[in-house]
Enzyme design. Structure first.
Site, PDB file in Angstrom:
ATOM      1  N   GLY A  59     -18.626 -32.072   4.478  1.00 42.69           N
ATOM      2  CA  GLY A  59     -17.444 -32.629   5.110  1.00 42.69           C
ATOM      3  C   GLY A  59     -17.581 -34.058   5.554  1.00 42.69           C
TER       4      GLY A  59
ATOM      5  N   GLU B  94     -30.294 -43.813  -4.761  1.00 43.28           N
ATOM      6  CA  GLU B  94     -31.285 -43.142  -3.905  1.00 43.28           C
ATOM      7  C   GLU B  94     -32.680 -43.683  -4.184  1.00 43.28           C
ATOM      8  OE1 GLU B  94     -31.355 -38.863  -4.072  1.00 43.28           O
ATOM      9  OE2 GLU B  94     -29.217 -38.831  -4.495  1.00 43.28           O
TER      10      GLU B  94
END
Length: 509
Positions: A41, A75
């Site tokens: 979320g 990343e």
């Protein structure tokens, strides 16, 4: 952190669960996996970068489709930046990809990158596919076994660390890893003298000799926020490598610790203990196995029992003080000619307290010569042992919003997740990201592995002294944080309210 493309691979599944089973001892959530452990979320990019920064070890699993993912490459860029700063170890793994395919952008790996690169930004195009460091190819089971065996998972140390060999040698003499008896060593000294850093260095030197290890930082602050039971739970979880166990009360907690440590050779570091009661609730009555080493850091040596070994830290010597100060003031650069003599003069004024050297050095980094001279004059007017006044120079350099954020952290938000504080500051129309970055740059606070706000207790005390001066009544101060002050404040509000009611009734009558 175990990093992989979201579709997953057998190797990552095995490695992930094997590392979970291994039970890393320094992180409440020891392994992250991109598609499972990150909060749902919220913006995935922010969470991934946050997870990378909080990780001590990263294991990017580089597969055929790795280069097709901009986020995987991004990343990897952040992981390698952390590695370059000395903040984490990196163990990249090739899975069904040949080293030559990565180096030369050939095969499926090369095709995946070339077919998607037009969508990537320039940084990812230039750096992403070339940062893969390769472990030699072998069967999955052997690879997993070797990775688990090779990982040290040592405590991170400051990037600007200036080791005082004399200090380390003195404590190591008392530790004497070859001695068969159990030894409990207390490292004592004033706040900011370097007790925690020294304990971490000793821990890292000893950790390989012990199967059962635990290092718990900031016990004083953590107990204040979460209670002694939380510390007991961390200690028992580290020793048993069972991070699902829960301690509900301190009596049960110490009994559990006594049971699991009985006759076992352990290495335990308890940082910043400030109460004999807390010490008794953590190691009291424990029958440790032969060769165990318990290291305690504290300010007051009176809380150590007579049978403990006490090492009292003094200020750093002049040479190491200048080295530490210069590492923050100049980083890797040589001092400019006009500043050549000022570091020694300022260090002589500050003294050998590492915290003060770090704070003042960070403040003066990149500043004009006139600021250095002005700061030196201010420091000369401060009594040698008045640490807070020395530290206040950096606080005074902050803008208004940053000062308010500093005071909020000192009074309310130490040990609190950064996100909660950020919500408040955003509502106040502050700029929390830039404010936190400024304070971190000045070494006034930091964000720990759990994304929680942290501040040295000397800086905390400075902030609280500014927010609530000793000569002011609580209700006239900008912030209240302890129970007594809040009760006084409520009483004041009640009196004012009653007075208002009485005045209204009298007027109506």
């Amino acid at each position: 952190m175990v990093s992989e493309p979201l579709e997953g691979f057998d190797t990552s599944q095995h490695l992930y669960h094997r590392l979970k089973k291994a039970g890393l001892t320094f992180h409440p959530k020891p392994v992250f996996k991109d598609d499972k452990d990150l909060p749902f979320g919220e913006k995935i990019g922010e969470n991934l970068i946050s997870a990378i920064k909080r990780s001590k070890v990263s294991i990017p699993i580089i597969s055929e489709n790795y280069a097709a993912s901009e986020w995987c490459l991004r990343e990897l860029i952040h992981i390698m930046k952390c590695k370059e700063r000395g903040e984490q170890n990196v163990f990249p793994v090739l899975y069904k990809v040949k080293p030559s395919e990565v180096r030369e952008l050939k095969g499926d790996f090369g095709r995946a990158f070339k077919s998607h690169k037009d969508k990537f930004d320039e940084e990812v195009k230039q750096q992403g596919p070339f940062l893969c460091v390769v472990l030699f190819d072998r069967r999955e089971a052997e690879l997993i076994k070797e990775l688990v065996r090779q990982h040290d998972f040592l405590l991170p140390l400051p990037g600007n660390l200036v080791e005082n060999d004399h200090r380390v040698a003195e404590v190591m003499k008392w530790v004497d890893a070859n001695a068969s008896e159990t030894r409990i060593i207390g490292i004592c000294g004033i706040g900011g003298i370097g007790k925690t850093t020294l304990a971490k260095i000793i821990y890292n030197k000893l950790a390989k000799e012990f199967e059962l290890c635990s290092c718990i930082m900031d016990i004083r602050g953590t107990i204040h926020c979460r209670g002694i039971e939380h510390i007991q739970n961390l200690l028992s979880s580290d020793i048993t490598r069972n991070h699902g166990s829960i301690v509900f009360d301190s009596v049960t907690g110490i009994r559990k610790i006594q049971f699991i440590c009985g006759k076992k050779k352990v290495l335990i570091v308890l940082d910043d203990v400030d109460c004999r009661y807390h010490l008794d609730k953590l190691i009291g009555g424990c029958d440790f196995g032969l060769g165990s080493r318990i290291i305690i850091t504290c300010r007051d040596k009176a809380l150590l029992k007579s049978e403990y070994i006490c090492c009292e830290l003094k200020e750093m010597d002049g040479t190491n003080s200048v080295r530490l100060f210069s590492s923050y003031a100049f980083e890797l650069e040589q001092p400019r000619m006009e500043l050549a003599t000022l570091p020694k003069d300022i260090v002589a004024t500050i003294g050998g307290l590492p915290l003060a050297l770090k704070i003042i050095g960070s403040f003066l980094k990149g500043k004009h010569q006139s600021i250095w001279i002005e700061t030196h004059e201010k420091l000369r007017k401060v009594p040698h042992m008045d640490v807070q006044q020395k530290l206040r120079i950096s606080y005074d350099s902050l803008g208004y919003e940053e000062q308010q954020m500093f005071l909020d952290i000192a009074c309310f938000f130490i040990g609190i997740d950064k996100r909660f504080a950020t919500y408040l500051w955003e509502d106040l129309q502050y700029c929390p990201d830039s404010g936190l970055e400024t304070m971190i740059g000045l070494s006034l606070m930091k964000i720990d592995d759990n994304n929680e706000l942290r501040m040295h207790d000397q800086l905390r005390d400075l902030g609280r002294a500014i927010a609530r001066p000793a000569n002011k009544k609580p209700w006239k101060c900008s912030r209240l944080w302890d129970e007594k002050a809040v009760i006084v404040q409520r009483s004041k509000v009640t009196i004012i309210s009653l007075t208002g009611v009485n005045m209204f009734l009298a007027f109506s009558w």
